[in-house]
Design a protein around this motif. Structure first.
Motif, PDB file in Angstrom:
ATOM      1  N   ALA A  66     -35.001 -25.357  12.892  1.00 29.61           N
ATOM      2  CA  ALA A  66     -34.746 -25.440  11.470  1.00 29.61           C
ATOM      3  C   ALA A  66     -35.130 -24.427  10.723  1.00 29.61           C
ATOM      4  CB  ALA A  66     -35.280 -27.037  11.064  1.00 29.61           C
ATOM      5  N   LEU A  67     -36.460 -23.855  10.773  1.00 26.26           N
ATOM      6  CA  LEU A  67     -36.933 -22.925  10.018  1.00 26.26           C
ATOM      7  C   LEU A  67     -35.826 -21.444  10.283  1.00 26.26           C
ATOM      8  CD1 LEU A  67     -39.010 -21.377   8.058  1.00 26.26           C
ATOM      9  CD2 LEU A  67     -40.590 -21.481  10.065  1.00 26.26           C
ATOM     10  N   GLY A  68     -35.683 -21.483  11.465  1.00 21.71           N
ATOM     11  CA  GLY A  68     -34.982 -20.432  12.282  1.00 21.71           C
ATOM     12  C   GLY A  68     -33.442 -20.320  11.310  1.00 21.71           C
ATOM     13  N   GLU A  69     -32.861 -21.394  11.012  1.00 24.96           N
ATOM     14  CA  GLU A  69     -31.823 -21.542  10.637  1.00 24.96           C
ATOM     15  C   GLU A  69     -31.807 -20.856   9.370  1.00 24.96           C
ATOM     16  OE1 GLU A  69     -30.109 -25.498  10.338  1.00 24.96           O
ATOM     17  OE2 GLU A  69     -30.170 -25.574  12.579  1.00 24.96           O
ATOM     18  N   ARG A  70     -33.001 -20.956   8.380  1.00 29.84           N
ATOM     19  CA  ARG A  70     -32.787 -20.724   7.124  1.00 29.84           C
ATOM     20  C   ARG A  70     -33.253 -19.120   7.164  1.00 29.84           C
ATOM     21  NH1 ARG A  70     -34.740 -24.460   3.429  1.00 29.84           N
ATOM     22  NH2 ARG A  70     -34.354 -23.061   1.674  1.00 29.84           N
ATOM     23  N   LEU A  71     -33.950 -18.506   8.086  1.00 27.74           N
ATOM     24  CA  LEU A  71     -34.188 -17.177   8.443  1.00 27.74           C
ATOM     25  C   LEU A  71     -32.864 -16.469   8.701  1.00 27.74           C
ATOM     26  CD1 LEU A  71     -37.514 -17.053  10.062  1.00 27.74           C
ATOM     27  CD2 LEU A  71     -37.079 -16.504   7.877  1.00 27.74           C
ATOM     28  N   ALA A  72     -31.802 -17.348   9.758  1.00 24.47           N
ATOM     29  CA  ALA A  72     -30.680 -16.744  10.001  1.00 24.47           C
ATOM     30  C   ALA A  72     -29.648 -16.772   8.712  1.00 24.47           C
ATOM     31  CB  ALA A  72     -30.139 -17.639  10.870  1.00 24.47           C
ATOM     32  N   ASP A  73     -29.827 -17.205   7.891  1.00 27.01           N
ATOM     33  CA  ASP A  73     -29.196 -17.403   6.594  1.00 27.01           C
ATOM     34  C   ASP A  73     -29.407 -15.869   5.968  1.00 27.01           C
ATOM     35  OD1 ASP A  73     -27.931 -20.026   7.003  1.00 27.01           O
ATOM     36  OD2 ASP A  73     -29.367 -20.804   5.440  1.00 27.01           O
ATOM     37  N   ARG A  74     -30.720 -15.311   6.128  1.00 26.32           N
ATOM     38  CA  ARG A  74     -31.002 -14.314   5.473  1.00 26.32           C
ATOM     39  C   ARG A  74     -30.523 -13.076   6.121  1.00 26.32           C
ATOM     40  NH1 ARG A  74     -37.424 -14.942   3.767  1.00 26.32           N
ATOM     41  NH2 ARG A  74     -37.174 -16.669   2.311  1.00 26.32           N
ATOM     42  N   TRP A  75     -30.880 -13.242   7.378  1.00 22.97           N
ATOM     43  CA  TRP A  75     -30.961 -11.909   8.525  1.00 22.97           C
ATOM     44  C   TRP A  75     -29.984 -12.064   9.391  1.00 22.97           C
ATOM     45  CZ3 TRP A  75     -36.680 -12.882   8.463  1.00 22.97           C
ATOM     46  CH2 TRP A  75     -37.438 -12.365   7.384  1.00 22.97           C
ATOM     47  N   GLY A  76     -29.106 -13.076   9.522  1.00 25.81           N
ATOM     48  CA  GLY A  76     -28.153 -13.148  10.570  1.00 25.81           C
ATOM     49  C   GLY A  76     -28.879 -13.995  11.872  1.00 25.81           C
ATOM     50  N   PRO A  77     -28.050 -14.190  12.748  1.00 24.15           N
ATOM     51  CA  PRO A  77     -28.536 -15.067  14.033  1.00 24.15           C
ATOM     52  C   PRO A  77     -29.710 -14.330  14.573  1.00 24.15           C
ATOM     53  CG  PRO A  77     -26.150 -14.423  14.645  1.00 24.15           C
ATOM     54  CD  PRO A  77     -26.537 -13.731  13.045  1.00 24.15           C
ATOM     55  N   ALA A  78     -30.482 -15.244  15.301  1.00 29.85           N
ATOM     56  CA  ALA A  78     -31.669 -14.692  15.962  1.00 29.85           C
ATOM     57  C   ALA A  78     -31.462 -14.255  17.252  1.00 29.85           C
ATOM     58  CB  ALA A  78     -32.627 -15.773  15.901  1.00 29.85           C
ATOM     59  N   ASP A  79     -32.072 -13.316  17.740  1.00 31.32           N
ATOM     60  CA  ASP A  79     -32.180 -12.966  19.326  1.00 31.32           C
ATOM     61  C   ASP A  79     -33.249 -13.991  19.726  1.00 31.32           C
ATOM     62  OD1 ASP A  79     -30.119 -10.841  19.264  1.00 31.32           O
ATOM     63  OD2 ASP A  79     -31.623  -9.460  18.570  1.00 31.32           O
ATOM     64  N   VAL A  80     -33.016 -14.734  20.994  1.00 32.89           N
ATOM     65  CA  VAL A  80     -34.078 -15.219  21.668  1.00 32.89           C
ATOM     66  C   VAL A  80     -34.398 -14.462  22.706  1.00 32.89           C
ATOM     67  CG1 VAL A  80     -34.391 -17.374  23.021  1.00 32.89           C
ATOM     68  CG2 VAL A  80     -32.829 -17.457  21.091  1.00 32.89           C
ATOM     69  N   PHE A  81     -35.702 -14.154  22.614  1.00 32.80           N
ATOM     70  CA  PHE A  81     -36.351 -13.241  23.226  1.00 32.80           C
ATOM     71  C   PHE A  81     -37.337 -13.689  24.350  1.00 32.80           C
ATOM     72  CE2 PHE A  81     -39.206  -9.793  24.115  1.00 32.80           C
ATOM     73  CZ  PHE A  81     -38.497  -8.701  24.620  1.00 32.80           C
ATOM     74  N   SER A  82     -37.307 -13.761  25.651  1.00 29.99           N
ATOM     75  CA  SER A  82     -38.177 -14.276  26.652  1.00 29.99           C
ATOM     76  C   SER A  82     -39.475 -13.214  26.581  1.00 29.99           C
ATOM     77  CB  SER A  82     -37.498 -14.354  28.037  1.00 29.99           C
ATOM     78  OG  SER A  82     -38.594 -14.665  28.876  1.00 29.99           O
ATOM     79  N   LEU A  83     -40.514 -13.648  26.860  1.00 25.79           N
ATOM     80  CA  LEU A  83     -41.983 -13.082  26.859  1.00 25.79           C
ATOM     81  C   LEU A  83     -42.365 -13.263  28.453  1.00 25.79           C
ATOM     82  CD1 LEU A  83     -43.678 -13.980  23.549  1.00 25.79           C
ATOM     83  CD2 LEU A  83     -42.351 -11.921  24.069  1.00 25.79           C
TER      84      LEU A  83
END
Length: 146
Positions: A66-83
């Protein structure tokens, strides 16, 4: 979860100077090139009965999304990055830069953006061990992902 408060914390981290030394900060931890904020922390699971741990994990992942959706509104979709690769390399003695080396030991993957400031912003769900609390973490760093 207070999304507006979490976004404000991330904004402050994006604007702050990084600490010169590794250690605690008012938001969590930090060091040269990174800041990590503990946005939410669950209770522990020493007395778990039933599905409480699984439900808590699902809730923390939903809060991250849900927080990521708000950041995606700002900066585009996230990359899901495995550690997982960083964790494997670190356990084999290879040097992995902070904050990624420490994160890899308790965060399986992060949702990652490159902010207009040039800093990386990541969200992850942490759990050090099955009995210990979950944490929703926000990471702001100038260090490229491994």
């Amino acid at each position: 979860m207070d999304i507006a408060n979490h976004l404000a914390v991330i904004d402050r981290l994006c604007a702050r100077e990084f600490p010169a030394e590794h250690g605690r900060t008012d938001a969590g931890t930090g060091g040269p090139g990174y800041l990590i904020a503990e946005l939410e922390t669950s209770g522990d699971f020493y007395e778990e009965g039933g599905t409480e741990r699984e439900e808590t994990q699902e809730q923390y992942e939903a809060d991250r999304d849900a927080l990521g959706e708000r950041l995606a509104d700002r900066w585009g979709p996230a990359d899901v990055f495995s550690l997982a690769g960083a964790f494997a390399r670190a356990t084999q003695g290879e040097e992995v830069d902070e904050p990624w080396a420490t994160l890899a030991s308790h965060v399986p993957d992060v949702h990652l953006w490159k902010a207009p400031t040039g800093r990386w912003v990541a969200l992850g769900v942490s759990q050090w061990d099955t009995e210990l609390p979950f944490q929703l973490l926000a990471v702001v760093t100038a260090v490229d992902p491994p």
